[in-house]
Design an enzyme around this catalytic site. Sequence first.
Site, short mmCIF file in Angstrom:
data_model
loop_
_atom_site.label_atom_id
_atom_site.label_comp_id
_atom_site.label_asym_id
_atom_site.label_seq_id
_atom_site.Cartn_x
_atom_site.Cartn_y
_atom_site.Cartn_z
CE LYS A 239 53.35 36.77 38.49
NZ LYS A 239 54.79 36.74 38.81
N GLY B 40 55.38 34.37 36.01
CA GLY B 40 56.73 33.85 36.18
C GLY B 40 57.51 34.69 37.16
CE LYS C 215 54.01 35.26 42.79
NZ LYS C 215 54.50 36.63 43.04
NE ARG D 80 54.20 44.63 43.91
CZ ARG D 80 53.34 44.79 42.91
NH1 ARG D 80 52.58 45.87 42.87
NH2 ARG D 80 53.20 43.89 41.98
CG ASN D 81 53.00 39.46 47.96
OD1 ASN D 81 51.92 39.72 48.46
ND2 ASN D 81 53.19 39.47 46.64
CD GLU E 151 46.61 41.17 43.87
OE1 GLU E 151 45.79 40.59 44.61
OE2 GLU E 151 46.28 41.99 43.00
#
EC number: 1.1.1.94
Length: 343
Positions: A110, A138, A193, A257-258, A283
């Site tokens: 992603k 997803g 996202k 993680r984000n 990411e």
Amino acid sequence: MTQEKHNAAILGGGSFGTAMASILAANGHNVNLWVRDPETAAAINIDRENTRYLPGAELPKEVTATDSLEEALGGASMVFVAIPSKAFAEVLEQARQWVPDEAVVISCTKGIYADGFLLMSELLHQYWPHTRIGVLSGPNLAKEVVEQKFTGTVIASPDETLRQTVQNALSCDYFRVYDNPDIYGVELGGALKNIYAVASGMAAAIGVGENSRSFLITRALAEMSRFAVKLGANPMTFLGLSGVGDLIATCTSSLSRNYQVGFQLGEGKTLEQAIECLGQTAEGINTIKLVADKAAELDVYMPLATALYKIVYHGQPLELMIQNLMSGEYKHDVEFQLGAFTS
């Protein structure tokens, strides 16, 4: 119906690659899990566990870890690529000679590739044009997947047979796979996202309320769909699992993680300190700059993404994001304009 058994290769031994290996093996497929480090491969094969990324999750005996791309890809009918976006093209180039013709290849990454603002499926078409390509995306937090907490995901591809093949290979009593022909929209949703998960983590760190968080997430969805429509995606895709579903999971879970990186930033850590604390790839940090620059180029109104870029990369105060949210130009609440979408 008897399920067809596949030889599956997973490129990338991080948390999500390991989770995919676990599902495929539990469904009776033979799985080769490629990791860069031979010591890590040996440890996974001996201990049946990926102690760095998913400690405590036992891997089925059908999973074989290897540091050899040739060994991982030999005879594979399905290939799942779960490599961080920064290294994606490098690994595709290294693996090119061993990828079987007409293999089903699924991107699980992603992110967005900086050189040319390319999505991972576009890189796959460049490097492996002889394969059949799809995207899996997803609300799929890897830890919950391996704990077999019931989960839904989306396989996206214009190739209907590919979608059915992946649905059959991955579906089980705790993992349901929906399909969507809009590969670009599904992939953009997964990448975009991550930006707002960073923002949500920062907001949580300073103690915003539930009203505020709901406001932030909803306006994030408006920005995502506005940007995606400008690039040719179907806005309705963003009302599904790969859009609003993934956005909610990533913006509200401390497993994300984000979100974790955003929380650390909100507590006052530097970007370098936050990434070091995480110890994995987030990411969203790379995507923030790419999307802010692209939005400016395309003249897409994205006040949250723009403010977040200034906060993360230029040291502006976190209050700037709130200010942009509260004082920006007035917009309609619902902005899904189907007339803007052309297939």
